[in-house]
Design an enzyme around this catalytic site. Structure first.
Site, PDB file in Angstrom:
ATOM      1  N   ASP A 276      86.455 -23.594  16.863  1.00 21.55           N
ATOM      2  CA  ASP A 276      86.610 -23.893  18.298  1.00 21.55           C
ATOM      3  C   ASP A 276      87.958 -23.413  18.844  1.00 21.55           C
ATOM      4  O   ASP A 276      88.039 -22.801  19.908  1.00 21.55           O
ATOM      5  CB  ASP A 276      86.497 -25.404  18.545  1.00 21.55           C
TER       6      ASP A 276
ATOM      7  N   LYS B 237      80.351 -33.475  13.464  1.00 16.12           N
ATOM      8  CA  LYS B 237      81.467 -32.620  13.025  1.00 16.12           C
ATOM      9  C   LYS B 237      82.379 -33.316  12.009  1.00 16.12           C
ATOM     10  O   LYS B 237      82.953 -32.665  11.143  1.00 16.12           O
ATOM     11  CB  LYS B 237      82.291 -32.149  14.222  1.00 16.12           C
TER      12      LYS B 237
END
Ligand code: ATR
Length: 282
Positions: free
Chosen positions: A105, A68
């Site tokens: 997220d 990420k």
């Protein structure tokens, strides 16, 4: 049938990812023909894997552990505000020949909480942990209009540094956002989120008792088939009646990625229900 649109999730390991299943269910609901695969990327091969995927006509990528931060670096010229504050990217796509990145997220978690009928406006939120998982949800939490967001961490200095960094970008939240150690937690909270990796290690957290009111929600970013993590057990013992694991966050972050790529809003609720049943059935 028309040619499928190509998507994938990249990570290492990647075997256990539910993303292909999720997106297959989203696409079915939206009436889109998609192909979504898992790609195991060598630890030193992320950049080339992303480049190759898009050169071959890929439409969108989800990125998971441990890539990420690298995804953030690759898309640094075209990051959404959510990705910029999160410092990490879980969604990539190409637009006008340029790589773009977002982090879904946090908004996924907030949407999962709101679909449970809980408004966070003017509420007190306690966020446990100051690693990547915690950082990823800060901006969407602040944007709910909460009254207080306290970030506590085992290593308190890490929470302070994180809050300082956020306030440099978002000074308007100086009266809302603060940091501390576990020993500084006092009073009752409307929402307590576990963003530490304690549940993965089956550890309890050093929390004081009396954190929860009748209407508070205890939320763990980790999920289990039975919606029952060590943190949620601890919260129930302390009187929490509303408890939620992170399966909804997984589904709702996927729905946001799906929207970014396809501009189609699907209803994640039946997908969450289907995934829960599948997990319970093993
Ligand atoms: P992630 O990307 O999942 O957030 P991370 O960046 O390694 O992973 O962060 C892990 C977080 O869980 C940290 O906040 C860590 O606290 P420290 O900064 O003090 O290490 C927290 N953590 C891990 N195990 C913990 C435990 N047993 N009790 C309390 N906090 C824990």
């Amino acid at each position: 049938m028309n040619t499928p649109l190509n998507f994938a999730v990249m990570g290492n390991p990647i075997k256990h990812s539910y993303s292909p299943r999720l997106h297959a269910l989203f696409a079915k609901q939206a009436g889109l023909n998609i192909h979504y695969e898992k790609i195991l990327v060598p630890l030193d091969g992320f950049e080339i894997a992303v480049k190759t995927f898009f050169e071959q006509g890929g439409k969108g990528l989800n990125i998971t552990v441990p890539f990420k931060l690298q995804a953030y670096e690759l898309a640094k010229a075209n990051l959404s505000p959510r990705a910029r504050l999160a410092g990490s990217v879980n969604t990539l796509w190409m637009k006008s020949g340029h790589l773009h990145g977002c982090n879904t997220d946090g908004i996924g978690m907030v949407n999962d909480i709101q679909r449970q009928g809980i408004s966070l406006e003017n509420k007190k939120i306690l966020l446990l942990g100051a690693g990547g998982a915690a950082r990823g949800v800060i901006l969407p939490l602040l944007e709910t209009g909460c009254r207080q967001l306290l970030i506590v961490n085992r290593t308190a200095t890490k929470a302070s540094e994180l809050v300082q960094q956020c306030l440099t970008d978002l000074p308007q939240y100086a009266g809302v956002l603060s940091a501390g150690g576990f020993e500084q937690i006092q009073g009752q909270w409307d929402l307590v989120i576990n963003a530490t990796s304690s549940s993965l290690q089956q550890n309890a957290l050093p929390l004081p008792t009396g954190l929860f009111t009748n209407n508070s929600l205890a939320y763990d970013m980790v999920y289990t088939p039975e919606n029952d993590t060590p943190f949620l057990q601890q919260a129930r013992q302390d009187g929490a009646t509303l408890t939620s694991d992170g399966l909804g966050m997984l589904v709702y972050q996927g729905a946001e990625s799906f929207f970014i790529w396809n501009q189609v809003r699907i209803n994640p609720a039946p997908v969450l229900e289907a995934l829960r049943q599948e997990l319970l059935a093993g």
